[in-house]
Design a protein around this motif. Sequence first.
Motif, PDB file in Angstrom:
ATOM      1  N   VAL A 267      29.824  38.934-106.037  1.00 18.73           N
ATOM      2  CA  VAL A 267      30.598  38.194-105.037  1.00 18.73           C
ATOM      3  C   VAL A 267      31.806  39.047-104.655  1.00 18.73           C
ATOM      4  CG1 VAL A 267      32.055  36.161-104.641  1.00 18.73           C
ATOM      5  CG2 VAL A 267      29.870  35.923-105.862  1.00 18.73           C
ATOM      6  N   ASP A 268      32.109  39.101-103.349  1.00 16.49           N
ATOM      7  CA  ASP A 268      33.260  39.889-102.890  1.00 16.49           C
ATOM      8  C   ASP A 268      34.520  39.052-102.764  1.00 16.49           C
ATOM      9  OD1 ASP A 268      31.941  42.428-102.583  1.00 16.49           O
ATOM     10  OD2 ASP A 268      30.882  41.548-100.886  1.00 16.49           O
ATOM     11  N   ASP A 269      34.360  37.774-102.370  1.00 19.81           N
ATOM     12  CA  ASP A 269      35.546  36.944-102.190  1.00 19.81           C
ATOM     13  C   ASP A 269      35.137  35.470-102.180  1.00 19.81           C
ATOM     14  OD1 ASP A 269      38.179  36.284-101.813  1.00 19.81           O
ATOM     15  OD2 ASP A 269      38.214  36.754 -99.664  1.00 19.81           O
ATOM     16  N   VAL A 270      36.071  34.613-102.550  1.00 21.10           N
ATOM     17  CA  VAL A 270      35.865  33.165-102.481  1.00 21.10           C
ATOM     18  C   VAL A 270      36.667  32.661-101.286  1.00 21.10           C
ATOM     19  CG1 VAL A 270      36.143  30.960-103.661  1.00 21.10           C
ATOM     20  CG2 VAL A 270      35.578  33.009-104.975  1.00 21.10           C
ATOM     21  N   LEU A 271      35.974  32.090-100.305  1.00 21.69           N
ATOM     22  CA  LEU A 271      36.622  31.689 -99.058  1.00 21.69           C
ATOM     23  C   LEU A 271      37.248  30.302 -99.134  1.00 21.69           C
ATOM     24  CD1 LEU A 271      33.946  33.061 -96.568  1.00 21.69           C
ATOM     25  CD2 LEU A 271      35.941  34.216 -97.542  1.00 21.69           C
ATOM     26  N   ARG A 272      36.523  29.345 -99.727  1.00 24.20           N
ATOM     27  CA  ARG A 272      37.063  27.986 -99.839  1.00 24.20           C
ATOM     28  C   ARG A 272      36.150  27.133-100.704  1.00 24.20           C
ATOM     29  NH1 ARG A 272      34.342  24.486 -96.156  1.00 24.20           N
ATOM     30  NH2 ARG A 272      32.962  25.604 -94.717  1.00 24.20           N
TER      31      ARG A 272
ATOM     32  N   GLN B  99      27.158  38.774 -95.991  1.00 26.33           N
ATOM     33  CA  GLN B  99      26.570  37.443 -95.958  1.00 26.33           C
ATOM     34  C   GLN B  99      27.551  36.388 -96.484  1.00 26.33           C
ATOM     35  OE1 GLN B  99      23.405  36.755 -94.741  1.00 26.33           O
ATOM     36  NE2 GLN B  99      23.406  38.926 -94.147  1.00 26.33           N
ATOM     37  N   ILE B 100      27.543  35.214 -95.848  1.00 23.95           N
ATOM     38  CA  ILE B 100      28.309  34.075 -96.335  1.00 23.95           C
ATOM     39  C   ILE B 100      27.331  33.168 -97.090  1.00 23.95           C
ATOM     40  CG2 ILE B 100      29.756  32.087 -95.749  1.00 23.95           C
ATOM     41  CD1 ILE B 100      31.021  34.752 -95.153  1.00 23.95           C
ATOM     42  N   ARG B 101      27.585  32.966 -98.366  1.00 33.05           N
ATOM     43  CA  ARG B 101      26.707  32.151 -99.190  1.00 33.05           C
ATOM     44  C   ARG B 101      27.522  31.094 -99.916  1.00 33.05           C
ATOM     45  NH1 ARG B 101      23.273  37.419-101.325  1.00 33.05           N
ATOM     46  NH2 ARG B 101      21.987  37.623 -99.439  1.00 33.05           N
ATOM     47  N   CYS B 102      26.878  30.349-100.795  1.00 34.52           N
ATOM     48  CA  CYS B 102      27.630  29.382-101.587  1.00 34.52           C
ATOM     49  C   CYS B 102      27.400  29.650-103.070  1.00 34.52           C
ATOM     50  CB  CYS B 102      27.275  27.943-101.213  1.00 34.52           C
ATOM     51  SG  CYS B 102      25.593  27.435-101.547  1.00 34.52           S
TER      52      CYS B 102
ATOM     53  N   GLY C 248      25.901  33.341-115.503  1.00 34.37           N
ATOM     54  CA  GLY C 248      26.934  32.717-116.322  1.00 34.37           C
ATOM     55  C   GLY C 248      27.338  31.335-115.855  1.00 34.37           C
ATOM     56  N   GLY C 249      26.359  30.534-115.485  1.00 39.47           N
ATOM     57  CA  GLY C 249      26.655  29.177-115.044  1.00 39.47           C
ATOM     58  C   GLY C 249      27.090  29.057-113.599  1.00 39.47           C
ATOM     59  N   VAL C 250      26.843  30.118-112.793  1.00 35.29           N
ATOM     60  CA  VAL C 250      27.169  30.083-111.367  1.00 35.29           C
ATOM     61  C   VAL C 250      25.911  30.441-110.576  1.00 35.29           C
ATOM     62  CG1 VAL C 250      28.616  31.010-109.518  1.00 35.29           C
ATOM     63  CG2 VAL C 250      29.543  30.783-111.843  1.00 35.29           C
ATOM     64  N   LEU C 251      25.426  29.500-109.781  1.00 30.05           N
ATOM     65  CA  LEU C 251      24.235  29.705-108.966  1.00 30.05           C
ATOM     66  C   LEU C 251      24.638  30.157-107.567  1.00 30.05           C
ATOM     67  CD1 LEU C 251      21.217  29.426-108.255  1.00 30.05           C
ATOM     68  CD2 LEU C 251      21.622  26.972-107.878  1.00 30.05           C
ATOM     69  N   ILE C 252      24.144  31.329-107.163  1.00 28.57           N
ATOM     70  CA  ILE C 252      24.397  31.854-105.820  1.00 28.57           C
ATOM     71  C   ILE C 252      23.188  31.527-104.947  1.00 28.57           C
ATOM     72  CG2 ILE C 252      24.920  33.884-104.411  1.00 28.57           C
ATOM     73  CD1 ILE C 252      27.111  33.186-106.380  1.00 28.57           C
ATOM     74  N   MET C 253      23.424  30.909-103.798  1.00 25.31           N
ATOM     75  CA  MET C 253      22.320  30.561-102.898  1.00 25.31           C
ATOM     76  C   MET C 253      22.800  30.503-101.453  1.00 25.31           C
ATOM     77  SD  MET C 253      21.888  26.596-104.119  1.00 25.31           S
ATOM     78  CE  MET C 253      23.338  25.583-104.389  1.00 25.31           C
ATOM     79  N   ASP C 254      21.847  30.324-100.550  1.00 24.70           N
ATOM     80  CA  ASP C 254      22.166  30.268 -99.129  1.00 24.70           C
ATOM     81  C   ASP C 254      23.113  29.124 -98.817  1.00 24.70           C
ATOM     82  OD1 ASP C 254      20.949  32.406 -97.912  1.00 24.70           O
ATOM     83  OD2 ASP C 254      19.068  31.362 -97.519  1.00 24.70           O
ATOM     84  N   LEU C 255      23.985  29.345 -97.858  1.00 22.19           N
ATOM     85  CA  LEU C 255      24.816  28.286 -97.314  1.00 22.19           C
ATOM     86  C   LEU C 255      24.076  27.699 -96.115  1.00 22.19           C
ATOM     87  CD1 LEU C 255      27.554  26.748 -97.166  1.00 22.19           C
ATOM     88  CD2 LEU C 255      28.342  28.565 -95.619  1.00 22.19           C
ATOM     89  N   ILE C 256      23.716  26.438 -96.191  1.00 26.39           N
ATOM     90  CA  ILE C 256      23.025  25.770 -95.089  1.00 26.39           C
ATOM     91  C   ILE C 256      24.061  25.392 -94.039  1.00 26.39           C
ATOM     92  CG2 ILE C 256      21.518  23.877 -94.421  1.00 26.39           C
ATOM     93  CD1 ILE C 256      20.268  25.900 -96.377  1.00 26.39           C
ATOM     94  N   THR C 257      23.833  25.804 -92.793  1.00 28.28           N
ATOM     95  CA  THR C 257      24.819  25.581 -91.735  1.00 28.28           C
ATOM     96  C   THR C 257      24.238  24.781 -90.572  1.00 28.28           C
ATOM     97  OG1 THR C 257      24.257  27.671 -90.657  1.00 28.28           O
ATOM     98  CG2 THR C 257      26.007  27.725 -92.314  1.00 28.28           C
TER      99      THR C 257
ATOM    100  N   TYR D 143      31.477  26.411-103.900  1.00 28.04           N
ATOM    101  CA  TYR D 143      32.414  27.216-103.119  1.00 28.04           C
ATOM    102  C   TYR D 143      31.653  28.027-102.072  1.00 28.04           C
ATOM    103  CZ  TYR D 143      35.591  26.251-107.031  1.00 28.04           C
ATOM    104  OH  TYR D 143      36.353  25.632-107.989  1.00 28.04           O
ATOM    105  N   VAL D 144      32.323  28.301-100.955  1.00 28.02           N
ATOM    106  CA  VAL D 144      31.798  29.223 -99.946  1.00 28.02           C
ATOM    107  C   VAL D 144      32.296  30.609-100.318  1.00 28.02           C
ATOM    108  CG1 VAL D 144      31.760  29.864 -97.512  1.00 28.02           C
ATOM    109  CG2 VAL D 144      31.814  27.439 -98.176  1.00 28.02           C
TER     110      VAL D 144
END
Length: 282
Positions: free
Chosen positions: A16-21, A39-42, A116-125, A32-33
Amino acid sequence: MKIPKRIQPLIDDGIVDDVLRQLMSGKEATVYVVQCGDQIRCAKVYKEASKRSFKNAVLYNEGRKVRNGRSARAMQKGSKFGREQQEEIWQNTEVDTLYKFAAAGVRVPTPYGCFGGVLIMDLITDDEGYAAPRLNDVTLSQDQALSHHAKMMDYVVRMLSVGIIHGDLSEFNVLVDEQGPVIIDLPQAVNAAGNNNAKKMLLRDVNNMTQYYSQFAPSLVSTRYGEEIWAIFETGELSDKTVLTGQFVDSEVAADVDNILNEINAAREEELDRLERMTNHD
């Protein structure tokens, strides 16, 4: 914004590069976004078991297989190691289920891994690029409600065809984008063949969906898709090609099961004929 503690290792590792919100906080996780490259993911950050408010988790865990003997014994004893293993299974269930559902033709967010308990997946828009709303926040026309309900029943069939029940399906666990409903939140997914509560959960999932859509399409109130789906599943004939009618007749005696299934099959044949006539007419 301030980087959440659980996401910091993913930033350190370049995942992850950054946490947007923050997008939302629920009973089992905070979402989190995040920015991942271009890519913007959640990022779904699971809450620790002691902080989760998800009720009756034991009902959902029934039937989940644990191959490692040491892990199984530790989970049974409730040791620290056992609780850690239980948490890992809880989180991995969602990742595994997302892949299975996608392969079965069910619309779900594409997963990119659980770290480590963090799931990265697509952000549905939505069509403007903003996070898609939950079904609970959407107003539908009657035709849209009927169309979306039919799609959800198809998804329920496809999920059950691969042996899985969502287990917590409601208007709060469905997103809506320009293409229709997208199913989310799957760590409580149930093994249909190995859980004694499977039928109850399937019926609850279907009834939740039907009840919600019926406020826009009242004709759905009299349907009995859950009972129909389960009856076909018990015969071993349920597949992604199954055509539903929404009709089901209760059996007064056990010996009437065959007659009920015959009525369901007859109704399905009528529906197939109707669809064929519509296609030919077009």
